[in-house]
Design a protein around this motif. Structure first.
Motif, PDB file in Angstrom:
ATOM      1  N   ASP A   1      -7.724  -1.355  -2.191  1.00  0.00           N
ATOM      2  CA  ASP A   1      -7.678  -1.992  -3.507  1.00  0.00           C
ATOM      3  C   ASP A   1      -7.013  -3.364  -3.434  1.00  0.00           C
ATOM      4  O   ASP A   1      -7.464  -4.320  -4.077  1.00  0.00           O
ATOM      5  N   LEU A   2      -5.941  -3.459  -2.684  1.00  0.00           N
ATOM      6  CA  LEU A   2      -5.261  -4.749  -2.539  1.00  0.00           C
ATOM      7  C   LEU A   2      -6.193  -5.788  -1.932  1.00  0.00           C
ATOM      8  O   LEU A   2      -6.213  -6.950  -2.353  1.00  0.00           O
TER       9      LEU A   2
ATOM     10  N   THR B   1       9.474   4.985  -2.727  1.00  0.00           N
ATOM     11  CA  THR B   1       8.938   4.514  -1.448  1.00  0.00           C
ATOM     12  C   THR B   1      10.028   4.561  -0.388  1.00  0.00           C
ATOM     13  O   THR B   1      11.156   4.148  -0.637  1.00  0.00           O
TER      14      THR B   1
ATOM     15  N   GLY C   1      -4.853   2.331  -1.759  1.00  0.00           N
ATOM     16  CA  GLY C   1      -4.059   1.156  -2.114  1.00  0.00           C
ATOM     17  C   GLY C   1      -4.336  -0.017  -1.208  1.00  0.00           C
ATOM     18  O   GLY C   1      -4.435  -1.164  -1.672  1.00  0.00           O
TER      19      GLY C   1
ATOM     20  N   ALA D   1       0.826  -1.206   0.000  1.00  0.00           N
ATOM     21  CA  ALA D   1       0.000   0.000   0.000  1.00  0.00           C
ATOM     22  C   ALA D   1       0.861   1.259   0.000  1.00  0.00           C
ATOM     23  O   ALA D   1       0.557   2.246  -0.682  1.00  0.00           O
TER      24      ALA D   1
ATOM     25  N   GLU E   1       4.424   5.813  -5.256  1.00  0.00           N
ATOM     26  CA  GLU E   1       4.586   5.761  -6.717  1.00  0.00           C
ATOM     27  C   GLU E   1       3.496   6.562  -7.410  1.00  0.00           C
ATOM     28  O   GLU E   1       3.726   7.144  -8.483  1.00  0.00           O
ATOM     29  N   GLY E   2       2.310   6.626  -6.806  1.00  0.00           N
ATOM     30  CA  GLY E   2       1.224   7.421  -7.376  1.00  0.00           C
ATOM     31  C   GLY E   2       1.533   8.910  -7.407  1.00  0.00           C
ATOM     32  O   GLY E   2       0.961   9.653  -8.202  1.00  0.00           O
TER      33      GLY E   2
ATOM     34  N   THR F   1       3.858   1.538  -1.225  1.00  0.00           N
ATOM     35  CA  THR F   1       4.458   1.647  -2.556  1.00  0.00           C
ATOM     36  C   THR F   1       3.482   2.281  -3.535  1.00  0.00           C
ATOM     37  O   THR F   1       3.848   3.166  -4.325  1.00  0.00           O
ATOM     38  N   ARG F   2       2.225   1.860  -3.495  1.00  0.00           N
ATOM     39  CA  ARG F   2       1.233   2.447  -4.392  1.00  0.00           C
ATOM     40  C   ARG F   2       1.035   3.935  -4.111  1.00  0.00           C
ATOM     41  O   ARG F   2       0.887   4.739  -5.032  1.00  0.00           O
TER      42      ARG F   2
ATOM     43  N   TYR G   1      -2.476   5.816   0.269  1.00  0.00           N
ATOM     44  CA  TYR G   1      -2.238   4.609   1.068  1.00  0.00           C
ATOM     45  C   TYR G   1      -3.560   3.905   1.370  1.00  0.00           C
ATOM     46  O   TYR G   1      -3.679   2.682   1.204  1.00  0.00           O
TER      47      TYR G   1
END
Length: 227
Positions: free
Chosen positions: A81-82, A38, A78, A26, A32-33, A28-29, A75
């Motif tokens: 979503d995961l 990260t 993410g 989460a 990166e978004g 990382t998403r 976060y």
């Protein structure tokens, strides 16, 4: 042992569930978004247990308020979503956790509670995921209280269960949990399978540290025999 009811309060991430893969994915998403690298894994995991805004401020201190808000939202998005993508196995219970919970829940003299940096929604998903409905008599989340190490979550657990602080134990893997216990006048039991090492746990105020879930009930019973 006294006939008074005992309260065992569990931290969640790093104590009951091994959520590091979910947390890092989460994070990382989120970063990166925003086109950012990260932060180091150790930096992120070292802050697990803090409420998300406090955690994000620590791992991205250079970000302004607007970026902080977007990272927090990213976060949360993410993480959800995961979960929706079927990544439930990213947050398994630690070995022995379910057995310990079931054993404690089966005792007439013990009540169980949770004090977590998770949101209400995140905790509800976790309970459903692992079939823990009805396990905890009090569930305190970051949505309703200041971040650890504020004692407010523990105080709410005590009020909801009617248990005195002297008869309660917080079980956690971070110095934040141990400090929270100390601030609330609650016995603090540290565990080594999470995100902080023994030195940090002792510095935070742990009275004892255990290395696996088979040691949880013996440690609690040692405490209770002394009272």
């Amino acid at each position: 042992m006294s006939s008074r009811p005992r309260l065992v309060i569990f931290d969640v991430d790093g104590t009951l569930v091994d959520s590091q893969a979910h947390i890092m994915a989460a994070a990382t998403r989120a970063f990166e978004g925003e086109g950012l690298a990260t932060p180091a894994r150790a930096a992120v995991l070292g802050c697990v247990g803090l409420s998300l805004p406090v955690l994000m401020a620590r791992i991205a201190p250079e970000a302004d308020a607007g970026l902080q808000a977007r990272l927090i939202a990213g976060y949360r998005q993410g993480y959800g979503d995961l979960r929706a993508e079927g990544a439930e196995d990213l947050s398994p219970l630690y070995p022995g956790a379910r057995d310990a919970l079931d054993a404690l829940a089966g005792r007439d003299d013990v009540l169980l509670a949770v004090a977590t940096g998770k949101s209400r929604r995140g905790m509800a998903h976790l309970i459903a995921q692992h079939g823990l409905e009805g396990m905890f008599q009090s569930i305190q989340t970051a949505d309703d209280h200041p971040s650890k190490p504020s004692p407010e979550m523990l105080r709410a657990c005590l009020v909801e269960t009617g248990v005195d602080a002297r008869d309660a134990t917080i079980l956690g893997d971070t110095a934040f949990d141990m400090e929270m216990g100390r601030n609330a006048g609650v016995h603090a039991l540290g565990v080594t399978w999470g995100y902080h090492d023994k030195n940090r746990l002792f510095q935070g105020g742990a009275s004892e540290i255990i290395d696996d879930f088979t040691g949880v009930i013996p440690a609690l019973e040692r405490r209770w025999r002394l009272q």
